[in-house]
Design a protein around this motif. Structure first.
Motif, short mmCIF file in Angstrom:
data_model
loop_
_atom_site.label_atom_id
_atom_site.label_comp_id
_atom_site.label_asym_id
_atom_site.label_seq_id
_atom_site.Cartn_x
_atom_site.Cartn_y
_atom_site.Cartn_z
N PHE A 5 0.65 -1.26 0.02
CA PHE A 5 0.13 0.11 0.18
C PHE A 5 1.01 1.11 0.06
O PHE A 5 1.61 1.13 1.17
CB PHE A 5 -0.80 0.08 0.96
CG PHE A 5 -2.12 0.91 1.29
CD1 PHE A 5 -2.58 0.44 2.52
CD2 PHE A 5 -2.52 1.99 0.40
CE1 PHE A 5 -4.14 1.83 2.70
CE2 PHE A 5 -3.04 2.96 0.42
CZ PHE A 5 -4.47 2.74 1.09
N VAL A 6 0.51 1.75 -0.54
CA VAL A 6 1.81 3.37 -1.25
C VAL A 6 0.87 4.22 -1.16
O VAL A 6 -0.40 4.50 -2.08
CB VAL A 6 2.35 3.47 -2.34
CG1 VAL A 6 3.19 4.64 -2.64
CG2 VAL A 6 3.53 1.51 -2.56
N SER A 33 -2.70 3.04 7.16
CA SER A 33 -2.67 1.64 7.01
C SER A 33 -1.77 1.82 5.93
O SER A 33 -1.04 0.10 5.46
CB SER A 33 -3.99 1.34 6.65
OG SER A 33 -4.44 2.42 6.81
N CYS A 34 -0.43 2.47 5.56
CA CYS A 34 0.04 2.42 4.08
C CYS A 34 1.20 1.76 4.73
O CYS A 34 2.07 1.81 5.88
CB CYS A 34 0.60 3.79 3.32
SG CYS A 34 1.20 5.02 4.11
N ASP A 35 2.21 1.17 3.59
CA ASP A 35 3.91 0.84 3.75
C ASP A 35 4.82 1.87 4.02
O ASP A 35 5.49 2.50 3.83
CB ASP A 35 4.20 -0.25 2.68
CG ASP A 35 3.66 -1.56 3.01
OD1 ASP A 35 2.89 -1.61 4.37
OD2 ASP A 35 2.45 -1.85 2.42
N ILE A 36 4.31 2.15 3.11
CA ILE A 36 4.97 3.61 2.29
C ILE A 36 4.15 5.29 2.08
O ILE A 36 3.12 4.84 1.47
CB ILE A 36 6.19 3.39 1.08
CG1 ILE A 36 6.90 2.45 1.24
CG2 ILE A 36 6.69 4.08 0.41
CD1 ILE A 36 8.13 2.36 0.20
N LEU A 37 5.39 6.04 2.50
CA LEU A 37 4.38 7.16 2.36
C LEU A 37 5.29 8.54 2.01
O LEU A 37 6.27 8.78 2.63
CB LEU A 37 3.64 7.74 3.89
CG LEU A 37 2.21 9.01 2.91
CD1 LEU A 37 0.80 9.22 3.52
CD2 LEU A 37 3.18 10.35 3.36
N PHE A 38 5.25 9.30 0.41
CA PHE A 38 5.87 9.87 -0.24
C PHE A 38 5.34 11.51 0.65
O PHE A 38 3.90 11.80 0.21
CB PHE A 38 5.43 10.23 -1.15
CG PHE A 38 6.57 8.59 -1.81
CD1 PHE A 38 5.78 7.44 -2.18
CD2 PHE A 38 8.44 8.74 -2.11
CE1 PHE A 38 7.24 5.91 -2.60
CE2 PHE A 38 8.65 7.65 -2.85
CZ PHE A 38 7.74 6.55 -2.75
N GLY A 52 4.01 3.16 11.36
CA GLY A 52 5.45 2.52 10.72
C GLY A 52 5.48 2.59 9.27
O GLY A 52 6.46 2.10 9.31
N ALA A 53 4.40 3.78 9.02
CA ALA A 53 5.63 3.86 7.03
C ALA A 53 6.71 4.05 6.94
O ALA A 53 7.73 4.67 8.29
CB ALA A 53 4.27 4.61 6.87
#
Ligand code: BV8
Ligand code: ZN
Length: 249
Positions: free
Chosen positions: A17-18, A178-183, A205-206
């Motif tokens: 999830f990005v 809930s995402c794995d990576i946030l830009f 935890g992203a």
């Protein structure tokens, strides 16, 4: 030793999830003025003087003219490679969302579909009395205009002191937590509550990646800070990701 882009791509290769959180900087290379840069919109006039309901009621002609001027700019600009890279990312991951503070509609025009607009959309306008929406597509009034009910027509954007659209904000918090990576791309991260989005992501935890021309309020909590133009960095990340993806396939 991996460079920062390779570090980001490594994380993307296992991400489900990005989320991409954007501010005015992502539209700068399209020719849309930002707010707080040296030639930004706020340099000439203070936000309270323009982007607030009180300002609108005090001087509806001035505020109407300012938004007409900005809507006109939107008819003359195109999405830039940064917007298109973000639109392409949507098809590369199991789950993907854009959370934007921008009101310029450029993400949708570039093809992004799952877009949450925290501060509204300058292309929508409504009557403050009966709440009816009004299409102002090809008109750019330099004076306040009224609905047939007599109410003043305002842009459908979130002004200072106004609540963010509940559904957009709540959905954006769910994405951030809930995402794995946030830009965090092209935002000075000083306007709240929108600026909580990258903070919530990091707390949940992203892996937090910042792309900006300068360091900002959230640079010290970011896992990777990529200094440069989003219109150059984002396409590089997408290209490198696709290359690595085929290599491991
Ligand atoms: C709320 C929409 C309360 C309209 C915008 C006093 C009174 C009232 C409220 C407050 C107050 N003091 C503080 C507050 C809270 C206030 C706030 O946060 N103020 C800040 C300034 C201190 N927030 C609010 O008022 C919010 N509402 O609090 O309501 C409430 C609570 C309960 C019940 C009722 C009410 C509403 C805030 C929304 C305001 N609306 N805009 C319009 O656009 O006209 S704000 C405006 O700032 C834009 O939306 C913009 O998106 C947003 C953030 O700015 P950025 O996008 O980050 O742009 P900026 O220019 O700052 O930065 C650009 C960045 O890009 C830079 O870092 C630059 O380096 C970088 N860059 C440039 N080029 C590039 C690049 N990066 C990469 N590549 C490039 N090429
Ligand atoms: Zn009306």
């Amino acid at each position: 030793m991996k460079n920062n882009i390779e570090k980001v791509v490594d994380k993307l290769l296992t991400a489900k999830f990005v989320v991409v959180f954007t501010g005015a900087g992502v539209s700068a290379e399209s020719g849309v003025p930002t707010f707080r840069d040296k030639d930004g919109l706020w340099q000439k006039l203070k936000p309270e003087e323009l982007a607030s309901f009180d300002a609108f009621m005090r001087n509806p002609d001035l505020v109407t003219e300012w938004y007409s001027h900005r809507r006109k700019i939107m008819t003359q600009v195109q999405p830039n490679p940064g917007h298109y890279a973000i639109a392409e990312m949507e098809s590369l991951f199991e789950q993907f969302a854009v959370v934007t503070q921008n009101v310029d509609n450029l993400h949708r025009r570039a093809g992004s579909r799952r877009v949450y607009e925290l501060h509204g959309n300058i292309e929508r306008n409504y009557c403050i009395k009966c709440k009816k929406y009004h299409e102002l597509k090809d008109i750019f009034p330099d004076k306040a205009i009224r609905c047939e009910c007599g109410g003043l027509i305002r842009p459908d954007v979130v002004w200072f002191g106004e609540m963010l659209p509940e559904d957009q904000y709540q959905e954006s918090i769910v994405c951030a937590t809930s995402c794995d990576i946030l830009f965090s791309v092209g935002t000075s991260a000083v306007v709240y509550p929108a600026a909580y989005i990258p903070i919530y992501a990091k707390r949940s935890g992203a892996f937090l990646v910042e792309i900006n021309m300068n360091f900002t309020e959230i640079s010290d909590i970011a896992d990777v800070v990529l200094i440069g133009k989003s219109g150059e960095i984002l396409p590089k990340i997408v290209e490198e990701f696709k290359k690595q993806k085929t290599r491991i396939a």
